[in-house]
Design an enzyme around this catalytic site. Structure first.
Site, PDB file in Angstrom:
ATOM      1  N   ASP A 100       0.875  -1.168   0.000  1.00 54.88           N
ATOM      2  CA  ASP A 100       0.000   0.000   0.000  1.00 54.88           C
ATOM      3  C   ASP A 100       0.910   1.215   0.000  1.00 54.88           C
ATOM      4  O   ASP A 100       1.925   1.241   0.695  1.00 54.88           O
ATOM      5  CB  ASP A 100      -0.832  -0.014   1.293  1.00 54.88           C
ATOM      6  CG  ASP A 100      -2.166   0.669   1.132  1.00 54.88           C
ATOM      7  OD1 ASP A 100      -2.213   1.743   0.512  1.00 54.88           O
ATOM      8  OD2 ASP A 100      -3.166   0.130   1.663  1.00 54.88           O
ATOM      9  N   ASP A 201      -3.119   4.770  -2.390  1.00 52.42           N
ATOM     10  CA  ASP A 201      -4.132   5.363  -1.525  1.00 52.42           C
ATOM     11  C   ASP A 201      -4.662   6.687  -2.095  1.00 52.42           C
ATOM     12  O   ASP A 201      -3.874   7.528  -2.524  1.00 52.42           O
ATOM     13  CB  ASP A 201      -3.452   5.621  -0.169  1.00 52.42           C
ATOM     14  CG  ASP A 201      -4.437   5.986   0.920  1.00 52.42           C
ATOM     15  OD1 ASP A 201      -5.301   5.158   1.234  1.00 52.42           O
ATOM     16  OD2 ASP A 201      -4.332   7.105   1.453  1.00 52.42           O
ATOM     17  N   GLU A 254      -6.799   3.619  -5.559  1.00 51.07           N
ATOM     18  CA  GLU A 254      -8.014   3.847  -4.763  1.00 51.07           C
ATOM     19  C   GLU A 254      -8.582   5.199  -5.188  1.00 51.07           C
ATOM     20  O   GLU A 254      -7.890   6.215  -5.116  1.00 51.07           O
ATOM     21  CB  GLU A 254      -7.695   3.864  -3.264  1.00 51.07           C
ATOM     22  CG  GLU A 254      -8.974   3.824  -2.435  1.00 51.07           C
ATOM     23  CD  GLU A 254      -8.867   4.515  -1.081  1.00 51.07           C
ATOM     24  OE1 GLU A 254      -9.731   4.266  -0.229  1.00 51.07           O
ATOM     25  OE2 GLU A 254      -7.950   5.323  -0.875  1.00 51.07           O
ATOM     26  N   HIS A 328     -10.509  -2.602   4.768  1.00 52.54           N
ATOM     27  CA  HIS A 328     -10.283  -2.095   6.124  1.00 52.54           C
ATOM     28  C   HIS A 328     -11.085  -0.832   6.439  1.00 52.54           C
ATOM     29  O   HIS A 328     -11.066  -0.365   7.573  1.00 52.54           O
ATOM     30  CB  HIS A 328      -8.793  -1.818   6.300  1.00 52.54           C
ATOM     31  CG  HIS A 328      -8.327  -0.756   5.340  1.00 52.54           C
ATOM     32  ND1 HIS A 328      -8.274  -0.971   3.977  1.00 52.54           N
ATOM     33  CD2 HIS A 328      -7.952   0.524   5.533  1.00 52.54           C
ATOM     34  CE1 HIS A 328      -7.868   0.142   3.384  1.00 52.54           C
ATOM     35  NE2 HIS A 328      -7.668   1.058   4.303  1.00 52.54           N
ATOM     36  N   ASP A 329     -11.733  -0.250   5.429  1.00 47.89           N
ATOM     37  CA  ASP A 329     -12.542   0.958   5.652  1.00 47.89           C
ATOM     38  C   ASP A 329     -14.038   0.662   5.668  1.00 47.89           C
ATOM     39  O   ASP A 329     -14.838   1.551   5.934  1.00 47.89           O
ATOM     40  CB  ASP A 329     -12.296   1.976   4.522  1.00 47.89           C
ATOM     41  CG  ASP A 329     -10.883   2.527   4.525  1.00 47.89           C
ATOM     42  OD1 ASP A 329     -10.274   2.631   5.604  1.00 47.89           O
ATOM     43  OD2 ASP A 329     -10.395   2.866   3.426  1.00 47.89           O
TER      44      ASP A 329
HETATM   45  C1  GLC Z   1      -7.773   5.669   2.295  1.00 47.88           C
HETATM   46  C2  GLC Z   1      -7.481   4.518   3.224  1.00 47.88           C
HETATM   47  C3  GLC Z   1      -7.972   4.868   4.591  1.00 47.88           C
HETATM   48  C4  GLC Z   1      -7.232   6.089   5.070  1.00 47.88           C
HETATM   49  C5  GLC Z   1      -7.326   7.234   4.059  1.00 47.88           C
HETATM   50  C6  GLC Z   1      -6.304   8.284   4.338  1.00 47.88           C
HETATM   51  O1  GLC Z   1      -9.117   5.888   2.116  1.00 47.88           O
HETATM   52  O2  GLC Z   1      -8.036   3.332   2.717  1.00 47.88           O
HETATM   53  O3  GLC Z   1      -7.835   3.810   5.503  1.00 47.88           O
HETATM   54  O4  GLC Z   1      -7.755   6.512   6.291  1.00 47.88           O
HETATM   55  O5  GLC Z   1      -7.103   6.811   2.749  1.00 47.88           O
HETATM   56  O6  GLC Z   1      -5.018   7.829   4.048  1.00 47.88           O
END
Ligand code: GLC
Ligand code: CA
Length: 556
Positions: A100, A201, A254, A328-329
């Protein structure tokens, strides 16, 4: 780029949240050695690659998404030696490793930021986004994903810095070519170690409208000025050219707030930016807006619409997408779109059938393969995640919701639901640790755990293994055409997948009632129909009713 020949299209990727996967030394926190110890489990499951959430050095304000040193490992997780060993072990078992990477922001404890904030003349000043305030205070009205203004005043130089996430996650300034070169060098350093790819990310947030205008009121104020911003495509293609391309590494982006129409600009065959995007729309049905803590009722037709438009759109230009229901979110899918009670097994396997029969790459999030559910929270102090804690605090201050209501919303939506320790067996702390786990184990672990699932041939886990095998066997599950049938049906999700001369039909019952068969189209009534997999095992006559949350995959 010949996207058809890429390994990741036929792959199944398993996401590991290292903090909660497996603890090897009894300190209650999962670690790299713990992951290495479970490589056989992952190999037997049949996954091709693992994606690790951030394992870099971090003060953990946002569990590793606040990186203070990109080239070293978080102490709690182990050392760089452990990381090298993990890479070697997984490669020996034929499993690729995806890391990641957080490139939109760093920790405020990263040396770049410490230097940047020290003086307006610092050589790192322009690595971040600094602005003088206005009469009202902050430079504009943008909000942080974790609540409050996206700007933090720093008394030392009397200016504000931008943080789209927590105030300990200052946004990097991608306009600065020196910063970009430093990031590319770091990426190449990892790729030279043999990392097979990255999950990037919030990567579509890196280019901000340089006028920093006020955003429209609503959710995530300012997003129209930083999501898919003015130079996003230029930055991404530059990065691909300077890093991933040379190593033939995979780049998954993402991409919050991305629509299927915009997606092709990132992953279509005439762009060279990312290999696939992670869409959000399919997981936003039961809530109002992404960062809003409100729950809504939803209809299957909405899900069918969203999934179908992503499927159709991306196919137009051979673009690729990540297929996922959990990460994880996200709270656990079986507690959201399924039934974590009476039809736990049926609904978990039905939802899995959907993911594994669409065009794209399926991602399994740890615990999904045994049907892990949302957990129980007994009080407002029970939450760990920064986003949830901020919501609870702000909701209490605002005083519009009572305690029970805040607890109900936070319990349903909290990211903590995904982060409870992986349930390996029915021993104390579910076999995750011998010490005190950093986050409470879900109390349902005596029923839902890997050991039990392995012993039961009818378990969710064994069904996942079958799905993975099936996907490897039938290219029509991976490539090409998707055709939705019974578009308006409120209960059934039914479609065909076609590649070359192979056709596969999928029937999913999204409710816990029996469903009359007359909805099923003639397509399925072919004589040499073959049931490839069904979550009830048998293949009753098509004139029989579909059973609660039944899923069937036919070769037609
Ligand atoms: C993404 C991650 C999340 C994090 C955010 C800020 O959405 O998946 O877990 O809090 O970015 O880095
Ligand atoms: Ca540990």
């Amino acid at each position: 780029m010949d996207k058809d020949s890429q390994w990741w299209q036929q792959a199944v990727i398993y996401q590991i949240y290292p903090r909660s996967f497996n603890d090897s030394n009894g300190d209650g926190i999962g670690d790299l050695q713990g992951i290495i110890d479970r490589v056989d489990y992952l190999e037997q499951l049949g996954v091709d690659a693992v994606w690790l959430n951030p394992v870099y050095q971090s003060p953990n304000d946002d569990n590793g998404y606040d990186i203070s040193n990109y080239r070293s490992i978080m102490d709690e997780f182990g050392t760089m030696k452990d990381m090298d060993k993990l890479l070697e072990t997984f490669h020996d078992h034929g499993i690729k490793v995806i890391m990641d990477l957080v490139l939109n922001h760093t920790s405020d404890e990263h040396p770049w930021f410490i230097n940047s904030r020290s003086s307006k003349n610092s050589q790192y000043r322009n690595y971040y986004i600094w602005k003088p305030g206005t009469d009202e205070g902050p430079p504009n009205n943008w909000t942080s994903a974790f609540g409050g203004s996206a700007w933090e005043y720093d008394p030392q130089t009397e200016e504000y810095y931008l943080h789209l996430f927590s105030r300990k996650q200052p946004d990097l300034n991608w306009e600065n070519p020196d910063l970009r070169q430093d990031l590319y060098q770091m990426i190449n350093w990892w790729l030279e170690k043999g990392i097979d790819g990255f999950r990037l990310d919030v990567i579509n947030f890196i280019s901000k409208n340089q006028n920093f205008p006020d955003g429209q009121p609503g959710e995530a104020v300012g997003k129209e000025h930083y999501a898919n911003g003015p130079r996003i495509h230029e930055f991404l293609s530059e990065m691909a050219e300077k890093t991933f391309d040379k190593h033939r590494a995979m780049a998954v982006g993402e991409t919050p707030f991305l629509t299927s129409d915009q997606a092709l600009d990132f992953v279509g065959e005439d762009s060279n930016e990312l290999d696939m995007v992670i869409p959000f729309e399919p997981l936003e049905l039961d809530r109002i807006d992404r960062e809003n803590w409100q729950i809504r009722d939803w209809e299957l037709r909405e899900l069918k619409n969203i999934i179908s438009s992503w499927q159709r759109k991306l196919q137009e230009k051979n673009g690729w997408v990540s297929l996922y229901f959990n990460n994880h979110d996200q709270p656990r899918i079986v507690s959201r779109y399924g039934d974590d009670n009476q039809y736990h097994r049926q609904s978990a396997t039905m939802l899995a059938t959907l993911l594994f029969t669409l065009r794209g790459t399926p991602f399994i999030y740890q615990g999904e393969e045994i049907g892990m559910t949302n957990t129980e929270f007994s009080g407002l102090d029970d939450f760990d995640d920064i986003g949830t804690r901020n919501f609870v605090r702000e909701a209490r201050e605002a005083g519009q919701l009572n305690r029970e209501e805040i607890l109900r919303l936070a319990s349903y939506l909290s990211r903590d639901n995904a982060r409870t320790p992986k349930q390996w067996d029915d021993s104390r702390y579910a076999g995750f640790t011998t010490g005190q786990p950093w986050l409470k184990v879900n109390p349902d672990y005596p029923c839902i755990n890997v050991k039990k699932a392995l012993a039961d041939q009818d378990s969710i886990l064994h069904y996942y293994k079958k799905l993975i095998k099936l996907r490897k066997k039938y290219p029509s599950l991976v490539y090409d055409e998707y055709r939705l049938l019974l578009e308006d049906d409120p209960i059934l999700f039914t479609y065909l997948r076609r590649y070359q001369d192979q056709t596969i039909g999928v029937i999913l019952n999204f409710v816990g009632d029996k469903t009359p068969d007359e909805r099923l189209p003639g397509k399925f009534a072919v004589a040499d129909r073959e049931l490839l997999l069904g979550n009830y095992g048998d293949d009753p006559n098509l004139s029989e009713n579909l059973r609660p949350y039944e899923a069937r995959i036919y070769k037609l």
